[in-house]
Design a protein around this motif. Sequence first.
Motif, PDB file in Angstrom:
ATOM      1  N   ASN A  35      57.226 -23.878  11.964  1.00  0.00           N
ATOM      2  CA  ASN A  35      58.133 -23.395  10.930  1.00  0.00           C
ATOM      3  C   ASN A  35      57.312 -23.105   9.671  1.00  0.00           C
ATOM      4  O   ASN A  35      56.431 -23.881   9.333  1.00  0.00           O
ATOM      5  CB  ASN A  35      59.136 -24.523  10.656  1.00  0.00           C
ATOM      6  CG  ASN A  35      60.335 -24.054   9.917  1.00  0.00           C
ATOM      7  OD1 ASN A  35      60.934 -23.053  10.282  1.00  0.00           O
ATOM      8  ND2 ASN A  35      60.672 -24.760   8.862  1.00  0.00           N
ATOM      9  N   ILE A  36      57.559 -22.004   9.005  1.00  0.00           N
ATOM     10  CA  ILE A  36      56.847 -21.712   7.760  1.00  0.00           C
ATOM     11  C   ILE A  36      57.885 -21.466   6.672  1.00  0.00           C
ATOM     12  O   ILE A  36      58.792 -20.647   6.837  1.00  0.00           O
ATOM     13  CB  ILE A  36      55.938 -20.462   7.897  1.00  0.00           C
ATOM     14  CG1 ILE A  36      54.765 -20.750   8.838  1.00  0.00           C
ATOM     15  CG2 ILE A  36      55.414 -20.019   6.530  1.00  0.00           C
ATOM     16  CD1 ILE A  36      53.835 -19.555   9.042  1.00  0.00           C
ATOM     17  N   ALA A  37      57.742 -22.194   5.562  1.00  0.00           N
ATOM     18  CA  ALA A  37      58.661 -22.000   4.429  1.00  0.00           C
ATOM     19  C   ALA A  37      57.899 -21.282   3.324  1.00  0.00           C
ATOM     20  O   ALA A  37      56.770 -21.654   2.992  1.00  0.00           O
ATOM     21  CB  ALA A  37      59.164 -23.349   3.931  1.00  0.00           C
ATOM     22  N   PRO A  53      54.742 -11.983  11.594  1.00  0.00           N
ATOM     23  CA  PRO A  53      54.589 -10.522  11.712  1.00  0.00           C
ATOM     24  C   PRO A  53      53.131 -10.062  11.649  1.00  0.00           C
ATOM     25  O   PRO A  53      52.822  -8.935  12.060  1.00  0.00           O
ATOM     26  CB  PRO A  53      55.401  -9.976  10.526  1.00  0.00           C
ATOM     27  CG  PRO A  53      55.727 -11.138   9.664  1.00  0.00           C
ATOM     28  CD  PRO A  53      55.622 -12.369  10.484  1.00  0.00           C
ATOM     29  N   ASN A  54      52.237 -10.909  11.164  1.00  0.00           N
ATOM     30  CA  ASN A  54      50.821 -10.534  11.102  1.00  0.00           C
ATOM     31  C   ASN A  54      50.055 -10.857  12.389  1.00  0.00           C
ATOM     32  O   ASN A  54      48.862 -10.553  12.493  1.00  0.00           O
ATOM     33  CB  ASN A  54      50.133 -11.251   9.928  1.00  0.00           C
ATOM     34  CG  ASN A  54      50.677 -10.803   8.601  1.00  0.00           C
ATOM     35  OD1 ASN A  54      50.903  -9.607   8.405  1.00  0.00           O
ATOM     36  ND2 ASN A  54      50.924 -11.742   7.695  1.00  0.00           N
ATOM     37  N   LEU A  55      50.742 -11.480  13.346  1.00  0.00           N
ATOM     38  CA  LEU A  55      50.066 -11.827  14.609  1.00  0.00           C
ATOM     39  C   LEU A  55      50.020 -10.582  15.505  1.00  0.00           C
ATOM     40  O   LEU A  55      51.047  -9.969  15.794  1.00  0.00           O
ATOM     41  CB  LEU A  55      50.825 -12.952  15.315  1.00  0.00           C
ATOM     42  CG  LEU A  55      50.154 -13.532  16.572  1.00  0.00           C
ATOM     43  CD1 LEU A  55      48.867 -14.278  16.205  1.00  0.00           C
ATOM     44  CD2 LEU A  55      51.109 -14.476  17.314  1.00  0.00           C
ATOM     45  N   GLY A  71      48.625 -14.049  -0.128  1.00  0.00           N
ATOM     46  CA  GLY A  71      49.613 -15.121  -0.280  1.00  0.00           C
ATOM     47  C   GLY A  71      49.741 -16.044   0.920  1.00  0.00           C
ATOM     48  O   GLY A  71      50.743 -16.755   1.046  1.00  0.00           O
ATOM     49  N   PHE A  72      48.730 -16.050   1.803  1.00  0.00           N
ATOM     50  CA  PHE A  72      48.779 -16.928   2.990  1.00  0.00           C
ATOM     51  C   PHE A  72      47.684 -17.995   2.927  1.00  0.00           C
ATOM     52  O   PHE A  72      46.997 -18.269   3.907  1.00  0.00           O
ATOM     53  CB  PHE A  72      48.662 -16.092   4.277  1.00  0.00           C
ATOM     54  CG  PHE A  72      49.898 -15.286   4.592  1.00  0.00           C
ATOM     55  CD1 PHE A  72      50.880 -15.778   5.445  1.00  0.00           C
ATOM     56  CD2 PHE A  72      50.093 -14.039   4.025  1.00  0.00           C
ATOM     57  CE1 PHE A  72      52.024 -15.039   5.725  1.00  0.00           C
ATOM     58  CE2 PHE A  72      51.237 -13.286   4.293  1.00  0.00           C
ATOM     59  CZ  PHE A  72      52.208 -13.793   5.148  1.00  0.00           C
ATOM     60  N   LYS A  73      47.531 -18.621   1.772  1.00  0.00           N
ATOM     61  CA  LYS A  73      46.501 -19.657   1.596  1.00  0.00           C
ATOM     62  C   LYS A  73      46.650 -20.766   2.639  1.00  0.00           C
ATOM     63  O   LYS A  73      45.671 -21.311   3.144  1.00  0.00           O
ATOM     64  CB  LYS A  73      46.619 -20.232   0.179  1.00  0.00           C
ATOM     65  CG  LYS A  73      45.520 -21.179  -0.195  1.00  0.00           C
ATOM     66  CD  LYS A  73      45.523 -21.445  -1.689  1.00  0.00           C
ATOM     67  CE  LYS A  73      46.441 -22.592  -2.041  1.00  0.00           C
ATOM     68  NZ  LYS A  73      46.353 -23.029  -3.436  1.00  0.00           N
ATOM     69  N   GLY A  74      47.902 -21.100   2.961  1.00  0.00           N
ATOM     70  CA  GLY A  74      48.155 -22.181   3.918  1.00  0.00           C
ATOM     71  C   GLY A  74      47.499 -21.945   5.269  1.00  0.00           C
ATOM     72  O   GLY A  74      47.100 -22.901   5.949  1.00  0.00           O
ATOM     73  N   CYS A  75      47.358 -20.680   5.660  1.00  0.00           N
ATOM     74  CA  CYS A  75      46.734 -20.373   6.961  1.00  0.00           C
ATOM     75  C   CYS A  75      45.238 -20.703   6.947  1.00  0.00           C
ATOM     76  O   CYS A  75      44.664 -20.997   7.980  1.00  0.00           O
ATOM     77  CB  CYS A  75      46.932 -18.905   7.321  1.00  0.00           C
ATOM     78  SG  CYS A  75      48.663 -18.429   7.400  1.00  0.00           S
ATOM     79  N   THR A  76      44.612 -20.639   5.759  1.00  0.00           N
ATOM     80  CA  THR A  76      43.183 -20.954   5.673  1.00  0.00           C
ATOM     81  C   THR A  76      42.960 -22.465   5.586  1.00  0.00           C
ATOM     82  O   THR A  76      41.845 -22.935   5.679  1.00  0.00           O
ATOM     83  CB  THR A  76      42.525 -20.283   4.447  1.00  0.00           C
ATOM     84  OG1 THR A  76      43.066 -20.884   3.259  1.00  0.00           O
ATOM     85  CG2 THR A  76      42.769 -18.786   4.433  1.00  0.00           C
TER      86      THR A  76
HETATM   87  S1  SF4 Z   1      46.954 -16.723  10.349  1.00  0.00           S
HETATM   88 FE1  SF4 Z   1      48.788 -16.853   9.056  1.00  0.00          FE
HETATM   89  S2  SF4 Z   1      49.212 -14.729   8.414  1.00  0.00           S
HETATM   90 FE2  SF4 Z   1      47.806 -14.630  10.158  1.00  0.00          FE
HETATM   91  S3  SF4 Z   1      49.143 -14.402  11.949  1.00  0.00           S
HETATM   92 FE3  SF4 Z   1      48.760 -16.598  11.721  1.00  0.00          FE
HETATM   93  S4  SF4 Z   1      50.484 -17.370  10.468  1.00  0.00           S
HETATM   94 FE4  SF4 Z   1      50.428 -15.111  10.261  1.00  0.00          FE
END
Ligand code: SF4
Length: 288
Positions: A35-37, A53-55, A71-76
């Motif tokens: 889940n991502i908020a 949607p970026n996958l 804006g996807f700092k959490g993914c890093t």
């Molecule tokens: S790394 Fe983050 S932005 Fe990229 S596909 Fe996965 S959840 Fe989406």
Amino acid sequence: MSEIKKIDYTVGKKIRESLQADCQSCFGLCCTALNIAASSDFAINKTAGTPCPNLQSDFSCQIHSKLRDQGFKGCTVFDCLGAGQKVSQTTFHGQDWRQSPEISEKMFRVFPIMEQLYEMIAYVAEALSHKVDSSLFNKLRLQLEQLQRATELEADALLAIDIPNYRLPVNILLIETSEQIRQSLIVKMKEKNARKFDYRGADWMGKNLKRKDLRATNLRGAYLIAANFEHADLRGVDFIGADLRDANLRGADLSTSMFLTQMQLNSAQGNHQTKLPSHLKRPSHWDH
Ligand code: SF4
């Protein structure tokens, strides 16, 4: 041969170092199952089981090189420690959820359970690399074996695991490890009052601790958001569960800190002078 001579602290170190995510062998589980908020860490809302949607169709991320800017700092920050490839390649035998949609729902529910098992394995393996006494070492070794066996279970058996029941004994052993290791350091430092090293759950948000000698401090579960640890001595510090978001670790010595995770480091700030434990990598977004 005495029992103490049988202790091999390098085994835990090797296991801990081997716990690395291999995204090439995973079917984008962290980008789908969780889940991502929307927040300062994620630009979108996404429910568990829905692909981001970026996958892309090959399970790579189409904004991989600019996650922070978009804006996807959490993914890093996220680190599955290898749970993703374990679910993809072992539990589900290399079947991917796009080609076999009938397994997707189960696969996405198994992933967070495997992730928690891997997190516990990482902590226990690290504990085994510290110079604990033989009694504790043997208890840790048995605990590690139990956790490793659990990761080999079939999907339905994994779903039936009661995670809090697994966490309880692990937590007790990690506390004992922390006490033994920090206590031996406190003795070496010729300090008599061990209680002055206990800052469990402390609120040190934004606190300036630049160049402080914090060796052997217990910072379990402490709030350290944006705290300044620049050039601080953090050897032997227990960081389990501490919130290090945006903490300044530039030039700090974390070389022998305990239970620090890659996710904690990824959420903090540091530079090439920050000294790290051998099982952790210097985040690419840190200053050079
Ligand atoms: S790394 Fe983050 S932005 Fe990229 S596909 Fe996965 S959840 Fe989406």
